[in-house]
Design an enzyme around this catalytic site. Sequence first.
Site, short mmCIF file in Angstrom:
data_model
loop_
_atom_site.label_atom_id
_atom_site.label_comp_id
_atom_site.label_asym_id
_atom_site.label_seq_id
_atom_site.Cartn_x
_atom_site.Cartn_y
_atom_site.Cartn_z
N LYS A 163 0.86 -1.19 0.00
CA LYS A 163 0.00 0.00 0.00
C LYS A 163 0.89 1.23 0.00
O LYS A 163 2.03 1.18 0.44
CB LYS A 163 -0.88 0.01 1.26
CG LYS A 163 -2.16 0.82 1.10
CD LYS A 163 -3.25 0.01 0.46
CE LYS A 163 -4.53 0.80 0.32
NZ LYS A 163 -5.65 -0.07 -0.06
P1 NAD Z 1 -13.13 7.51 -2.44
O1 NAD Z 1 -12.10 8.54 -2.23
O2 NAD Z 1 -13.68 7.29 -3.81
O3 NAD Z 1 -14.38 7.79 -1.46
C1 NAD Z 1 -14.25 7.95 -0.08
C2 NAD Z 1 -15.59 8.36 0.48
O4 NAD Z 1 -15.49 8.45 1.92
C3 NAD Z 1 -16.05 9.74 -0.01
O5 NAD Z 1 -17.45 9.72 -0.26
C4 NAD Z 1 -15.76 10.64 1.20
O6 NAD Z 1 -16.61 11.77 1.26
C5 NAD Z 1 -16.06 9.68 2.33
N1 NAD Z 1 -15.47 10.11 3.60
C6 NAD Z 1 -14.20 10.54 3.83
N2 NAD Z 1 -14.07 10.89 5.12
C7 NAD Z 1 -15.28 10.68 5.70
C8 NAD Z 1 -15.78 10.87 7.02
N3 NAD Z 1 -14.99 11.32 8.00
N4 NAD Z 1 -17.07 10.55 7.26
C9 NAD Z 1 -17.86 10.08 6.28
N5 NAD Z 1 -17.44 9.89 5.01
C10 NAD Z 1 -16.16 10.19 4.74
O7 NAD Z 1 -12.53 6.15 -1.85
P2 NAD Z 1 -12.93 4.65 -2.21
O8 NAD Z 1 -12.01 4.17 -3.25
O9 NAD Z 1 -14.41 4.55 -2.39
O10 NAD Z 1 -12.51 3.91 -0.86
C11 NAD Z 1 -13.38 3.83 0.27
C12 NAD Z 1 -12.91 2.71 1.19
O11 NAD Z 1 -12.89 1.49 0.46
C13 NAD Z 1 -11.48 2.86 1.74
O12 NAD Z 1 -11.42 2.28 3.02
C14 NAD Z 1 -10.65 2.05 0.77
O13 NAD Z 1 -9.43 1.63 1.33
C15 NAD Z 1 -11.59 0.90 0.52
N6 NAD Z 1 -11.34 0.16 -0.70
C16 NAD Z 1 -11.32 0.76 -1.91
C17 NAD Z 1 -11.08 0.00 -3.06
C18 NAD Z 1 -11.13 0.59 -4.44
O14 NAD Z 1 -11.03 -0.17 -5.40
N7 NAD Z 1 -11.30 1.89 -4.61
C19 NAD Z 1 -10.85 -1.37 -2.95
C20 NAD Z 1 -10.88 -1.97 -1.69
C21 NAD Z 1 -11.14 -1.19 -0.58
#
Ligand code: NAD
Length: 423
Positions: free
Chosen positions: A113
Amino acid sequence: MSSLSYVTPTPDSAWGTYLSQVDRVTPYLGNLSRWVETLKHPKRALIVDVPMEMDDGTVQHFEGFRVQHNLSRGPGKGGVRYHPDVTLEEVMALAAWMTVKSAAVGLPYGGAKGGIRVNPRSLSHKELERLTRRYTSEIGIIIGPQRDIPAPDVGTNAEIMAWMMDTYSMNVGATSTGVVTGKPIQLGGSLGRVKATGRGVFVTGREAARRLGLDLNGARVMVQGFGNVGSVAASLFAEAGAKIIAVQDHTGTIYNKNGLDMAALLATQNEFGGIGSFSGGELIENDGFWNLKADILIPAALEGQITAERAQRVTCKLVLEGANGPTVPEADDILAERGILVVPDVICNAGGVTVSYFEWVQDFSSFFWTEDEINARLDKIMGDALLKIWDTADRLKVSLRTATFAVACERILMARQERGLYP
Ligand code: NAD
């Protein structure tokens, strides 16, 4: 807890949560437990200074990280996060969960990561590009298609992956599409990658709901985080007939007991970068989110969101961990005592890395699959993995999280043992 001089985890911090999850699975690892310390020691952690000339002519320095937690089963794989709260400890935990996740679904990867401690929303488009290119050059000494393959995570997207791919390619003197995944389609990206993580959350959630006897048609779903993962998962549940009664992001919490209109909510998200101004529901206090009555809760934002205190208040039957590490260990126990089933991150959100793997394979063979082929293979891999995990949970009489760790850690430590210790 293991002791590393360079981090001081607390029980609820991301690395502390991960260590406690390893401790919980250790009694089930048999003779392989002799190797368990390897899971508590990241193989390699790189801290880089990322200096950048801002648009106003000043120079700022940002902290960047790339951690390769374990490479026993293959090259490192894992996203890059741009967020103001990124720390080495957080990146270590996220890398470790990638090791477990890749093994849980049987992909030939280790876990890695990366991240930069920055608020990407505070940067201009050009600054974001300069930051990305410098960061990529700095970590270029340890990444590569056979070494460690970054992908998008919170605060990063396909455009940033394109800049990373181009920068790495410039530095090595050859176009190297396989160095990152989550790229735009015309640069060797894969169909289905953008929606893959949210789709995996839906596929595992649908199976868990079936086993609980919970009908998705009319089920009340609440989602924290409306980015890549949360918005896709919410839309798929809505398409299956569920009502998305509440969504929370960094701009606010919107509630509508009759279900939010997903198309309209997505339009607000695209226009304003958040959902706080959405008029098709009531703007409620953020803390009130955790008191709402729902059937399914999908945390899809950041780590540590389901604390012990919040775990006492949630009313759902099923938690689908779209985010990485959203539930602290004490909250895990409380949810279990309250009869709330948790489908853990290390299987629930593995759809993203699975289609990243497809993208990497397609880049190597320069032969690209249709979206239907990708979705069918994704559903099969996730479905088979979940079945094995569920059987393991029943056999060992443990939670789905400990069962996922048992399946994954056995594969990782077996690889460790078979390779032997060098020298
Ligand atoms: P992203 O940046 O697209 O979205 C993040 C979201 O979280 C946004 O809507 C943001 O407003 C919200 N957020 C941030 N801080 C917040 C808070 N304090 N309270 C409420 N909402 C809040 O990110 P993503 O890619 O959707 O990732 C989200 C989660 O999923 C993370 O934990 C990431 O590690 C995990 N994840 C992502 C992927 C991927 O393929 N993108 C894969 C596996 C896991």
